[in-house]
Write a protein that holds these residues in place. Structure first.
Motif, PDB file in Angstrom:
ATOM      1  N   SER A  33      37.266  36.563  36.034  1.00 37.69           N
ATOM      2  CA  SER A  33      35.955  37.177  35.864  1.00 37.69           C
ATOM      3  C   SER A  33      35.043  36.595  36.930  1.00 37.69           C
ATOM      4  CB  SER A  33      35.395  36.870  34.477  1.00 37.69           C
ATOM      5  OG  SER A  33      36.126  37.539  33.493  1.00 37.69           O
ATOM      6  N   MET A  34      34.246  37.448  37.540  1.00 35.57           N
ATOM      7  CA  MET A  34      33.352  37.021  38.605  1.00 35.57           C
ATOM      8  C   MET A  34      31.908  37.212  38.168  1.00 35.57           C
ATOM      9  SD  MET A  34      35.472  36.020  40.845  1.00 35.57           S
ATOM     10  CE  MET A  34      34.314  35.671  42.173  1.00 35.57           C
ATOM     11  N   SER A  53      37.835  40.888  34.845  1.00 39.49           N
ATOM     12  CA  SER A  53      38.992  41.380  35.574  1.00 39.49           C
ATOM     13  C   SER A  53      39.267  42.838  35.238  1.00 39.49           C
ATOM     14  CB  SER A  53      40.212  40.517  35.260  1.00 39.49           C
ATOM     15  OG  SER A  53      40.452  40.511  33.865  1.00 39.49           O
ATOM     16  N   GLY A  54      38.802  43.261  34.066  1.00 38.75           N
ATOM     17  CA  GLY A  54      38.947  44.655  33.679  1.00 38.75           C
ATOM     18  C   GLY A  54      37.763  45.512  34.061  1.00 38.75           C
ATOM     19  N   THR A  55      36.854  44.941  34.856  1.00 38.43           N
ATOM     20  CA  THR A  55      35.653  45.589  35.408  1.00 38.43           C
ATOM     21  C   THR A  55      34.577  45.927  34.378  1.00 38.43           C
ATOM     22  OG1 THR A  55      36.496  47.875  35.441  1.00 38.43           O
ATOM     23  CG2 THR A  55      36.959  46.509  37.359  1.00 38.43           C
ATOM     24  N   SER A  56      34.600  45.260  33.236  1.00 35.87           N
ATOM     25  CA  SER A  56      33.448  45.369  32.329  1.00 35.87           C
ATOM     26  C   SER A  56      32.319  44.522  32.896  1.00 35.87           C
ATOM     27  CB  SER A  56      33.824  44.874  30.938  1.00 35.87           C
ATOM     28  OG  SER A  56      34.798  45.701  30.347  1.00 35.87           O
ATOM     29  N   THR A  57      31.108  45.044  32.796  1.00 35.10           N
ATOM     30  CA  THR A  57      29.966  44.350  33.380  1.00 35.10           C
ATOM     31  C   THR A  57      28.970  43.909  32.315  1.00 35.10           C
ATOM     32  OG1 THR A  57      28.824  46.448  33.770  1.00 35.10           O
ATOM     33  CG2 THR A  57      30.160  45.560  35.577  1.00 35.10           C
ATOM     34  N   ASN A  58      28.205  42.899  32.669  1.00 32.73           N
ATOM     35  CA  ASN A  58      27.163  42.377  31.800  1.00 32.73           C
ATOM     36  C   ASN A  58      26.006  41.938  32.687  1.00 32.73           C
ATOM     37  OD1 ASN A  58      26.030  41.351  29.298  1.00 32.73           O
ATOM     38  ND2 ASN A  58      26.395  39.322  30.152  1.00 32.73           N
ATOM     39  N   ARG A 100      39.217  33.013  32.078  1.00 32.22           N
ATOM     40  CA  ARG A 100      38.812  32.987  30.675  1.00 32.22           C
ATOM     41  C   ARG A 100      39.947  32.726  29.704  1.00 32.22           C
ATOM     42  NH1 ARG A 100      34.039  37.645  30.258  1.00 32.22           N
ATOM     43  NH2 ARG A 100      32.628  36.668  31.750  1.00 32.22           N
ATOM     44  N   SER A 101      41.028  32.155  30.211  1.00 31.61           N
ATOM     45  CA  SER A 101      42.130  31.700  29.379  1.00 31.61           C
ATOM     46  C   SER A 101      42.471  30.285  29.817  1.00 31.61           C
ATOM     47  CB  SER A 101      43.339  32.630  29.536  1.00 31.61           C
ATOM     48  OG  SER A 101      43.017  33.933  29.119  1.00 31.61           O
ATOM     49  N   PRO A 102      43.236  29.554  29.002  1.00 35.12           N
ATOM     50  CA  PRO A 102      43.622  28.209  29.459  1.00 35.12           C
ATOM     51  C   PRO A 102      44.236  28.276  30.842  1.00 35.12           C
ATOM     52  CG  PRO A 102      44.249  28.546  27.174  1.00 35.12           C
ATOM     53  CD  PRO A 102      43.773  29.879  27.672  1.00 35.12           C
ATOM     54  N   PRO A 103      43.858  27.423  31.770  1.00 32.85           N
ATOM     55  CA  PRO A 103      43.058  26.209  31.639  1.00 32.85           C
ATOM     56  C   PRO A 103      41.555  26.389  31.820  1.00 32.85           C
ATOM     57  CG  PRO A 103      43.964  26.301  33.832  1.00 32.85           C
ATOM     58  CD  PRO A 103      44.461  27.528  33.131  1.00 32.85           C
TER      59      PRO A 103
END
Length: 118
Positions: A33-34, A53-58, A100-103
């Motif tokens: 995620s960027m 990574s799935g191109t959802s934006t906030n 957004r997952s381990p690590p």
């Protein structure tokens, strides 16, 4: 070593536009995620916009409808199109890469100054 390099900052008049770019290297870019964050002296760094990574934006409420975040996985680039800029948008803008997952790794760029002033 992971690198995030921002560019595109500068001085712009109120109502103007700027496009920030962030070039990433040495990460599997498509899996991160960027985001763009900003900071002014004496205040905490705040979120401006993120894109998964799935191109959802906030977006932060303060920039909704004016800023647009986008990414190009092939080029390992993330962009922030900033329109209708206001003096209160003046800050150092930082690029962020978050896994957004381990690590749960997290990387920052060095920042680029945006100044909105007449």
């Amino acid at each position: 070593q992971v690198q995030l390099v921002e560019s595109g900052g500068g001085l712009v008049q109120p109502g103007g536009s700027l496009r920030l770019s962030c070039a990433a290297s040495r990460i599997v870019f498509s899996m991160y995620s960027m985001g763009w964050y900003r900071q002014v002296p004496g205040k905490q760094r705040e979120l401006v916009a993120t894109i998964t990574s799935g191109t959802s934006t906030n977006y932060a409420d303060s920039v909704k409808g004016r800023f647009t975040i986008s990414r190009d996985n092939a080029k390992k680039m993330v962009y922030l199109q900033m329109n209708s800029l206001k003096p209160e948008d003046t800050a150092v803008y930082y690029c962020n890469a978050e896994f957004r997952s381990p690590p749960f790794t997290n990387y920052w760029g060095q920042g680029t100054q945006v100044t909105v002033s007449s």
